[in-house]
Design an enzyme around this catalytic site. Structure first.
Site, PDB file in Angstrom:
ATOM      1  N   ARG A   1      39.435  19.615  37.411  1.00 54.81           N
ATOM      2  CA  ARG A   1      40.562  18.735  37.074  1.00 54.81           C
ATOM      3  C   ARG A   1      40.830  18.745  35.584  1.00 54.81           C
ATOM      4  O   ARG A   1      41.983  18.825  35.142  1.00 54.81           O
ATOM      5  CB  ARG A   1      40.265  17.314  37.564  1.00 54.81           C
ATOM      6  CG  ARG A   1      40.281  17.158  39.053  1.00 54.81           C
ATOM      7  CD  ARG A   1      39.814  15.800  39.501  1.00 54.81           C
ATOM      8  NE  ARG A   1      38.409  15.554  39.201  1.00 54.81           N
ATOM      9  CZ  ARG A   1      37.611  14.780  39.928  1.00 54.81           C
ATOM     10  NH1 ARG A   1      38.093  14.167  40.990  1.00 54.81           N
ATOM     11  NH2 ARG A   1      36.354  14.606  39.596  1.00 54.81           N
TER      12      ARG A   1
ATOM     13  N   ASP B   1      36.810  31.251  37.068  1.00 59.23           N
ATOM     14  CA  ASP B   1      36.335  30.300  38.072  1.00 59.23           C
ATOM     15  C   ASP B   1      36.322  31.012  39.416  1.00 59.23           C
ATOM     16  O   ASP B   1      37.379  31.430  39.897  1.00 59.23           O
ATOM     17  CB  ASP B   1      37.245  29.070  38.126  1.00 59.23           C
ATOM     18  CG  ASP B   1      36.680  27.963  39.024  1.00 59.23           C
ATOM     19  OD1 ASP B   1      36.134  28.291  40.101  1.00 59.23           O
ATOM     20  OD2 ASP B   1      36.787  26.788  38.652  1.00 59.23           O
TER      21      ASP B   1
ATOM     22  N   ALA C   1      32.446  19.316  28.463  1.00 62.43           N
ATOM     23  CA  ALA C   1      32.000  19.239  29.855  1.00 62.43           C
ATOM     24  C   ALA C   1      30.558  18.759  29.937  1.00 62.43           C
ATOM     25  O   ALA C   1      30.299  17.555  30.056  1.00 62.43           O
ATOM     26  CB  ALA C   1      32.168  20.602  30.529  1.00 62.43           C
ATOM     27  N   ARG C   2      29.619  19.693  29.868  1.00 64.12           N
ATOM     28  CA  ARG C   2      28.193  19.376  29.932  1.00 64.12           C
ATOM     29  C   ARG C   2      27.437  20.315  29.007  1.00 64.12           C
ATOM     30  O   ARG C   2      27.692  21.523  28.985  1.00 64.12           O
ATOM     31  CB  ARG C   2      27.652  19.531  31.366  1.00 64.12           C
ATOM     32  CG  ARG C   2      28.190  18.504  32.359  1.00 64.12           C
ATOM     33  CD  ARG C   2      27.605  17.122  32.093  1.00 64.12           C
ATOM     34  NE  ARG C   2      28.011  16.151  33.106  1.00 64.12           N
ATOM     35  CZ  ARG C   2      29.054  15.360  33.026  1.00 64.12           C
ATOM     36  NH1 ARG C   2      29.827  15.443  31.949  1.00 64.12           N
ATOM     37  NH2 ARG C   2      29.337  14.489  33.979  1.00 64.12           N
TER      38      ARG C   2
ATOM     39  N   ASP D   1      31.312  17.662  22.343  1.00 62.10           N
ATOM     40  CA  ASP D   1      31.311  16.244  22.725  1.00 62.10           C
ATOM     41  C   ASP D   1      30.078  15.894  23.551  1.00 62.10           C
ATOM     42  O   ASP D   1      29.861  14.731  23.867  1.00 62.10           O
ATOM     43  CB  ASP D   1      32.580  15.915  23.525  1.00 62.10           C
ATOM     44  CG  ASP D   1      32.721  14.435  23.827  1.00 62.10           C
ATOM     45  OD1 ASP D   1      32.699  13.628  22.873  1.00 62.10           O
ATOM     46  OD2 ASP D   1      32.837  14.079  25.018  1.00 62.10           O
TER      47      ASP D   1
ATOM     48  N   GLU E   1      20.955  12.937  24.026  1.00 68.39           N
ATOM     49  CA  GLU E   1      21.895  11.876  23.661  1.00 68.39           C
ATOM     50  C   GLU E   1      21.180  10.527  23.695  1.00 68.39           C
ATOM     51  O   GLU E   1      20.481  10.236  24.671  1.00 68.39           O
ATOM     52  CB  GLU E   1      23.090  11.878  24.628  1.00 68.39           C
ATOM     53  CG  GLU E   1      23.924  13.151  24.549  1.00 68.39           C
ATOM     54  CD  GLU E   1      25.181  13.115  25.409  1.00 68.39           C
ATOM     55  OE1 GLU E   1      25.472  12.054  26.018  1.00 68.39           O
ATOM     56  OE2 GLU E   1      25.880  14.127  25.483  1.00 68.39           O
TER      57      GLU E   1
ATOM     58  N   HIS F   1      30.229  12.093  22.824  1.00 70.37           N
ATOM     59  CA  HIS F   1      30.405  12.020  24.275  1.00 70.37           C
ATOM     60  C   HIS F   1      31.393  10.907  24.638  1.00 70.37           C
ATOM     61  O   HIS F   1      31.105  10.027  25.444  1.00 70.37           O
ATOM     62  CB  HIS F   1      29.062  11.790  24.981  1.00 70.37           C
ATOM     63  CG  HIS F   1      29.085  12.251  26.418  1.00 70.37           C
ATOM     64  ND1 HIS F   1      27.960  12.648  27.093  1.00 70.37           N
ATOM     65  CD2 HIS F   1      30.106  12.390  27.306  1.00 70.37           C
ATOM     66  CE1 HIS F   1      28.265  13.005  28.332  1.00 70.37           C
ATOM     67  NE2 HIS F   1      29.572  12.847  28.487  1.00 70.37           N
TER      68      HIS F   1
ATOM     69  N   ALA G   1      36.411  11.035  27.424  1.00 65.52           N
ATOM     70  CA  ALA G   1      37.154  10.334  28.481  1.00 65.52           C
ATOM     71  C   ALA G   1      37.431   8.874  28.156  1.00 65.52           C
ATOM     72  O   ALA G   1      38.058   8.175  28.954  1.00 65.52           O
ATOM     73  CB  ALA G   1      36.376  10.408  29.800  1.00 65.52           C
TER      74      ALA G   1
END
Length: 352
Positions: A182, A202, A262-263, A286, A291, A310, A313
């Site tokens: 998304r 992908d 993302a990760r 990010d 963390e 992070h 969002a």
């Protein structure tokens, strides 16, 4: 917003009753972001709402079990304990988990699906915000804003501060998107709107989907070698963990740019640090292996790295949209209607 002890149901509405009790497993600051103003009123109109005590550690299974003991629904945020067998034993009426974020893996268990406790989530709410921040980081890297800022803040002379690797415009640049998630799709649309050319890696992206997105499908090596900017938007799965290692980073062109909202587990952290220390590439990050990022971490001192904690969002709009999605799902659940964002056990295999 009323903060209660969590000892008894606090808010009733026209549909009040034990079968409709909603436990909100989120601290006050997050509750006010997800359900501001009228959204909170809508939530309390659906049934009795139970809240944890202020300062409660919702990562403690005993605390969560107490909160859920007469709840039919739990609304979760980050840091909650999972629905383990002991927690479920203390919550015999629980039938729905509605997560305000995307991945529900940390909160569900085989025992919760076996009951069954149905699961829904609000990941759609976050996609645009993360995509927009990834775009902002992309533009900053292309124009070397991070390098100029670092030079000026650390006392470099004006002439020295003006020195930077070649700068590029997004228009006409090839941007590689790893993961047509998304957020990856939202980012790709924004990049294309500003004139960037998007290639995507992908394995689940079909040709017709790529055509609809206006992107070109390529393999990972081709994407890395041929993109001015590479932005990561894939979930962490057995096949994607560590997918960007020393070999892959070496494929990036000189002065290549990497964005990761993302990760961190998608990238070999040691290999990334080595590549950044060489000065050959720049990155905007990010997400991190550790963390909070330690104050003395070497990433904090590199002039070719742009860091955010992070928070991609964490926009007002994203949080409110998440609350709206959760409310709509709760109304459907209580009304016996199909859920639009339900997560089934088999879906977890493709969820990061």
């Amino acid at each position: 917003m009323n903060r209660g002890s969590g000892a008894e149901p606090e808010h009733g509405g026209p549909a009040a009753g034990a079968a409709r009790t909603i436990a909100v497993a989120a601290p006050p600051a997050l509750r006010s972001l997800f359900f501001p103003g009228t959204l909170w009123k809508e939530l309390t109109s659906l049934g009795p709402v139970r809240l944890p005590p202020d300062g409660a550690d919702l990562g403690d299974p005993a605390v969560l079990a107490t909160l859920l003991r007469d709840a039919a629904i739990v609304v979760t945020s980050w840091g909650c304990a999972p629905l383990s067998a002991p927690v479920l034993a203390a919550a015999p009426r629980l039938r729905l988990l509605a997560h305000t974020g995307a991945s529900v893996k940390p909160y569900t268990t085989p025992a919760s699906f076996a009951r069954p406790v149905r699961v829904t989530q609000a990941g759609d709410a976050m996609a645009y915000a993360v995509g927009e921040q990834a775009l902002g980081l992309t533009l900053a890297l292309l124009h070397r804003v991070h390098r100029f800022d670092h030079s000026l803040r650390t006392g470099a002379e004006w002439a020295v501060a003006k020195t930077a690797p070649p700068r590029r415009e997004l228009r006409g640049s090839v941007v590689g998107v790893v993961g047509a998630s998304r957020t990856g799709r939202a980012y790709a649309a924004l990049v294309r709107a500003l004139g960037g050319q998007v290639v995507v890696c992908d394995p689940f992206l079909t040709g017709p989907d790529a055509d609809g997105l206006g992107v070109r499908r390529v393999g990972l090596d081709e994407l890395l070698a041929g993109s001015a900017v590479v932005s990561l938007h894939a979930p962490v799965l057995p096949g994607t963990a560590g997918m960007i290692g020393a070999r892959e980073l070496a494929l990036l062109p000189d002065c290549g740019l990497l964005v990761n909202t993302a990760r961190s587990a998608l990238v070999d952290g040691d290999a990334l640090l080595a590549a950044l220390r060489s000065g050959r590439i720049d990155a905007a990050l990010d997400v991190f292996d550790e963390e909070p990022l330690p104050v003395d971490h070497p990433l904090r001192r590199l002039p070719n790295v742009l860091l955010t904690p992070h928070e991609a969002a964490g926009t007002v709009g994203s949080r409110r949209r998440a609350g709206e999605i959760v409310l709509a799902e709760l109304r459907r659940f209580l009304g016996g209607e199909p859920l639009r964002h339900e997560v089934l056990p088999q879906d977890l295999d493709r969820m990061g």
